[in-house]
Scaffold this motif. Structure first.
Motif, PDB file in Angstrom:
ATOM      1  N   SER A  42      -3.397   1.779   7.249  1.00  0.00           N
ATOM      2  CA  SER A  42      -4.258   0.600   7.253  1.00  0.00           C
ATOM      3  C   SER A  42      -5.559   0.942   7.964  1.00  0.00           C
ATOM      4  O   SER A  42      -5.610   1.874   8.780  1.00  0.00           O
ATOM      5  CB  SER A  42      -3.568  -0.571   7.960  1.00  0.00           C
TER       6      SER A  42
ATOM      7  N   TYR B 286      -6.954  -1.524   9.686  1.00  0.00           N
ATOM      8  CA  TYR B 286      -7.017  -2.595  10.684  1.00  0.00           C
ATOM      9  C   TYR B 286      -6.188  -2.242  11.919  1.00  0.00           C
ATOM     10  O   TYR B 286      -5.006  -1.918  11.816  1.00  0.00           O
ATOM     11  CB  TYR B 286      -6.513  -3.904  10.074  1.00  0.00           C
TER      12      TYR B 286
ATOM     13  N   GLU C  98      -1.911  -8.777   7.469  1.00  0.00           N
ATOM     14  CA  GLU C  98      -3.100  -8.762   6.623  1.00  0.00           C
ATOM     15  C   GLU C  98      -3.016  -9.807   5.513  1.00  0.00           C
ATOM     16  O   GLU C  98      -1.937 -10.031   4.944  1.00  0.00           O
ATOM     17  CB  GLU C  98      -3.284  -7.379   5.983  1.00  0.00           C
ATOM     18  N   THR C  99      -4.155 -10.394   5.193  1.00  0.00           N
ATOM     19  CA  THR C  99      -4.243 -11.253   4.024  1.00  0.00           C
ATOM     20  C   THR C  99      -4.393 -10.390   2.777  1.00  0.00           C
ATOM     21  O   THR C  99      -4.678  -9.195   2.860  1.00  0.00           O
ATOM     22  CB  THR C  99      -5.454 -12.192   4.119  1.00  0.00           C
TER      23      THR C  99
ATOM     24  N   GLU D 238      -6.815 -10.470   0.671  1.00  0.00           N
ATOM     25  CA  GLU D 238      -8.203 -10.001   0.596  1.00  0.00           C
ATOM     26  C   GLU D 238      -8.460  -8.864   1.580  1.00  0.00           C
ATOM     27  O   GLU D 238      -9.194  -7.924   1.268  1.00  0.00           O
ATOM     28  CB  GLU D 238      -9.179 -11.151   0.868  1.00  0.00           C
ATOM     29  N   GLU D 239      -7.837  -8.918   2.746  1.00  0.00           N
ATOM     30  CA  GLU D 239      -7.987  -7.810   3.693  1.00  0.00           C
ATOM     31  C   GLU D 239      -7.390  -6.529   3.121  1.00  0.00           C
ATOM     32  O   GLU D 239      -7.968  -5.445   3.279  1.00  0.00           O
ATOM     33  CB  GLU D 239      -7.321  -8.168   5.026  1.00  0.00           C
ATOM     34  N   SER D 240      -6.247  -6.649   2.464  1.00  0.00           N
ATOM     35  CA  SER D 240      -5.659  -5.463   1.842  1.00  0.00           C
ATOM     36  C   SER D 240      -6.557  -4.937   0.729  1.00  0.00           C
ATOM     37  O   SER D 240      -6.769  -3.722   0.604  1.00  0.00           O
ATOM     38  CB  SER D 240      -4.270  -5.789   1.286  1.00  0.00           C
TER      39      SER D 240
END
Length: 312
Positions: A149, A151, A192-193, A195-197
């Motif tokens: 990731s 993030y 994570e959402t 959209e974040e992914s």
């Protein structure tokens, strides 16, 4: 790019003029997240039986694993060229002399054209990269880094043991030596959402990453993630949702990035969730149909800005 996305098989055929097959081997490595250096339990999702083929076992000498794997692939596919894939655990996590012995032993087989080495970005240094740079002068060398990731919240959740900047440092240090760079990501982490992914595709576009493996988060037995999931289940990718997600993701990727894997398939006897009850070929066929149904292609929605990026 002949297909809707740039596949690894297509790339290898372009380079070598023929099909090249991977031979998976287990050279008996461990991981700093298991041997006490960073931790003892590993990342929360990690159970190596979820991706280790039964044909590769550290109890067998490396050269025997290679010969057995090549023999099987020759008999089944009439294969003539091979990449040795050092897969389980962290395959640069050893003294340089040991690594050099293993890598050269693998490359000594006359039908082996290169190595694919799976590792962590915090387990490479200048000395190891110099070795790989030397080997890359005569063979294809791909270093596959577990990115997982971009993030920090997700890296902390999965107990990865390094931050995103460590991944980027390893990528650039490797690329600057002319070594091919791959990345492995996990989508669907609960932190994570959607959209974040998806936004990870935009970030990957900015960096000299040539190969990409994409896995949906899987919950498998004998992991910390399984304990968390059984106590407090979190959402995982439903099958139809994943088909849409992976097409959306690939549409945002640069066209020159080679897709090595589109999904994960853990053995049914250890998989807890998500259970899709599909074969690998069925999943691949459905992904291809989703691409065709949407008239989608890799890079068709890419916002890549060359002024911000260093490409492969």
């Amino acid at each position: 790019m002949m297909n809707r996305y740039y596949s690894f098989g297509e790339y290898l055929k372009e380079i070598f003029g023929k099909k090249v097959y991977k031979v998976n081997v287990d050279a008996g490595f461990t991981c700093p997240n298991r041997d006490g250096t960073l931790g003892t339990t590993g990342c929360i999702y990690c159970n190596n039986d979820s991706f280790r083929p039964s044909s590769c076992a550290p109890s067998k000498p490396l050269i025997d694993q290679i010969k057995n794997g090549i023999g099987y692939l020759k008999a089944r596919y009439k294969a003539k060229a091979f990449l040795v894939y050092f897969q389980p655990y962290t395959n640069t996590y050893a003294p340089i002399d040991h690594l050099e012995k293993l890598y050269k032993e693998a490359l000594s087989h006359p039908e082996v054209v290169g190595l694919a080495i799976g590792t962590r970005p915090d387990c490479v240094d200048d000395e190891k990269l110099e070795l790989l740079q030397m080997l890359s002068k005569t063979h294809m060398i791909i270093v596959e880094y577990g990115m997982q990731s971009i993030y920090e919240k997700s890296l902390a959740y999965i107990m990865r043991g390094h931050d995103y900047s460590t991944f980027l440092k390893a990528v650039y240090n490797t690329h600057e030596r002319g070594i091919l760079v791959g990345a492995h990501i996990i989508v669907g982490i609960p932190t994570e959402t959607r959209e974040e992914s998806l936004a990870m595709a935009d970030e990957i576009n900015l960096h000299p990453i040539k190969f990409l493996k994409i896995h949906q988060l899987q919950v498998v037995k004998d992991t910390l993630l399984a304990y968390i999931y059984e106590r407090d289940p979190f959402p995982v990718f439903e099958y139809e949702n994943y088909l849409d997600f992976i097409v959306d993701f690939i549409e945002r990727l640069r066209q020159d990035i080679v897709i090595q894997r589109l999904f994960a398939t853990s053995p049914e006897d250890i998989l807890i969730a998500p259970k899709w009850n599909k074969t690998k070929q069925e999943i691949l066929n459905d992904i291809n149909r989703r691409f065709e149904g949407r008239n989608a292609r890799q890079g068709s929605k890419c916002s890549f800005d060359r002024n911000r990026a260093i490409c492969c």
